[in-house]
Design a protein around this motif. Structure first.
Motif, short mmCIF file in Angstrom:
data_model
loop_
_atom_site.label_atom_id
_atom_site.label_comp_id
_atom_site.label_asym_id
_atom_site.label_seq_id
_atom_site.Cartn_x
_atom_site.Cartn_y
_atom_site.Cartn_z
N GLY A 21 0.82 -1.19 0.00
CA GLY A 21 0.00 0.00 0.00
C GLY A 21 0.85 1.24 0.00
N LEU A 22 0.22 2.40 -0.06
CA LEU A 22 0.95 3.66 -0.14
C LEU A 22 1.79 3.88 1.10
N ARG A 23 1.20 3.68 2.27
CA ARG A 23 1.94 3.90 3.51
C ARG A 23 3.13 2.95 3.61
N GLY A 24 2.92 1.68 3.24
CA GLY A 24 3.99 0.70 3.29
C GLY A 24 5.14 1.04 2.37
N ARG A 25 4.81 1.49 1.17
CA ARG A 25 5.85 1.85 0.20
C ARG A 25 6.62 3.09 0.64
N LEU A 26 5.91 4.05 1.21
CA LEU A 26 6.58 5.26 1.69
C LEU A 26 7.49 4.95 2.87
N THR A 27 7.02 4.07 3.75
CA THR A 27 7.84 3.68 4.90
C THR A 27 9.10 2.96 4.44
N ALA A 28 8.93 2.03 3.50
CA ALA A 28 10.08 1.29 2.97
C ALA A 28 11.07 2.23 2.29
N ALA A 29 10.56 3.18 1.53
CA ALA A 29 11.44 4.13 0.84
C ALA A 29 12.23 4.96 1.84
N PHE A 30 11.56 5.35 2.93
CA PHE A 30 12.25 6.15 3.95
C PHE A 30 13.38 5.35 4.59
N PHE A 31 13.07 4.14 5.04
CA PHE A 31 14.09 3.36 5.75
C PHE A 31 15.25 2.99 4.83
N ARG A 32 14.97 2.67 3.58
CA ARG A 32 16.06 2.36 2.65
C ARG A 32 16.88 3.61 2.36
N GLY A 33 16.19 4.70 2.06
CA GLY A 33 16.88 5.93 1.71
C GLY A 33 17.72 6.48 2.85
N ALA A 34 17.25 6.26 4.09
CA ALA A 34 17.99 6.76 5.26
C ALA A 34 19.10 5.82 5.68
N GLY A 35 19.28 4.72 4.94
CA GLY A 35 20.38 3.81 5.22
C GLY A 35 20.18 2.92 6.43
N GLN A 36 18.93 2.72 6.85
CA GLN A 36 18.67 1.86 7.99
C GLN A 36 18.77 0.39 7.57
N ILE A 37 19.02 -0.50 8.51
CA ILE A 37 19.32 -1.90 8.20
C ILE A 37 18.15 -2.80 8.59
N PRO A 38 17.61 -3.58 7.64
CA PRO A 38 16.51 -4.49 7.98
C PRO A 38 17.00 -5.67 8.80
N VAL A 39 16.21 -6.04 9.81
CA VAL A 39 16.56 -7.14 10.70
C VAL A 39 15.41 -8.13 10.77
N ASP A 40 15.73 -9.39 10.51
CA ASP A 40 14.77 -10.48 10.66
C ASP A 40 14.74 -10.86 12.14
#
Length: 234
Positions: free
Chosen positions: A71-90
């Motif tokens: 969804g829109l919110r999910g895509r915006l959130t993902a773009a923010f975290f990727r763009g800000a260089g944050q690291i995904p953790v399982d």
């Protein structure tokens, strides 16, 4: 570049204007070199408010779900975290936990600030829960100080489940750096990891003034959900 644009142009100014964050103890953040900033986690807003007020760039270990939303919110959130260089953790544990540990150590190995929420998830009721030992493992292996941090008021701003934040002031409080050099060589000892983690959580508790629960937040959430589902409908 994206991080700087978010902090100084798109995100920082409006957040400072709306939430008027009161900053205490910012001098405890080292001017350079690797360090871990370990904080309580009360709200989705924490991810934005702390980086905005820090003089240095900080990299967070963020749950992988933030990078895969729909969804829109999910895509915006993902773009923010990727763009800000944050690291995904399982957060499934086992090998995933070791991968998160390696990612955190890689950030520290570059002399950067690493942001960690030792509880592992947001508090569902505003209380402070038992810390996971990953933060201790990284601190001991990298030989870096841990700066405790308390977000105060962000639960009221945006508790879990609330889509839009309320507009009200918040406080971000940093404590004196914690030195764990006395535990050198004990990074694989569970007793040492538990002791270090508990010391970090106690420092956060003193800064936040929250009620402490000696239970993991994920377990408390499940227990609460079970109780709610077992209640007779009205």
């Amino acid at each position: 570049m994206f991080y700087q644009l978010l902090k100084y142009v798109f995100l920082g100014p409006p957040l400072r204007l709306l939430f008027r964050p009161r900053i205490e103890g910012i001098g405890h953040i080292p001017d350079d070199g690797a360090a871990i900033v370990a904080g309580n986690h009360l709200s989705f807003s924490d991810h934005f408010l702390m980086p905005v007020i820090l003089p240095r760039r900080i990299t967070f270990l963020a749950k992988s779900e933030y990078f895969t939303g729909r969804g829109l919110r999910g895509r915006l959130t993902a773009a923010f975290f990727r763009g800000a260089g944050q690291i995904p953790v399982d957060r499934s544990g086992g090998k995933a936990a070791q991968a998160a540990l390696r990612s955190g150590l890689a950030v520290l190995g570059k002399g950067r600030l690493l942001g960690v929420y030792p509880e592992g998830t947001r508090s569902h009721d505003g209380r402070l829960y038992k810390g996971r030992t990953g933060v201790a493992a990284m601190a001991l292996r990298a030989g870096v100080p841990v700066v405790p941090c308390a977000m105060v008021g962000t639960f009221e701003v945006q508790p879990p489940g609330r889509a839009l934040p309320r507009i009200r002031p918040v406080t971000i409080r940093f404590g004196e750096p914690l030195d764990f050099s006395r535990f050198v060589g004990l990074s694989d000892e569970h007793v040492a990891l538990r002791a270090v983690t508990d010391e970090i959580m106690y420092a956060i508790l003193r800064l936040s003034g929250q009620e402490y629960v000696d239970q993991y937040a994920t377990e408390a959430k499940k227990a609460d959900q079970t109780r709610r589902s077992g209640r007779p409908s009205r």
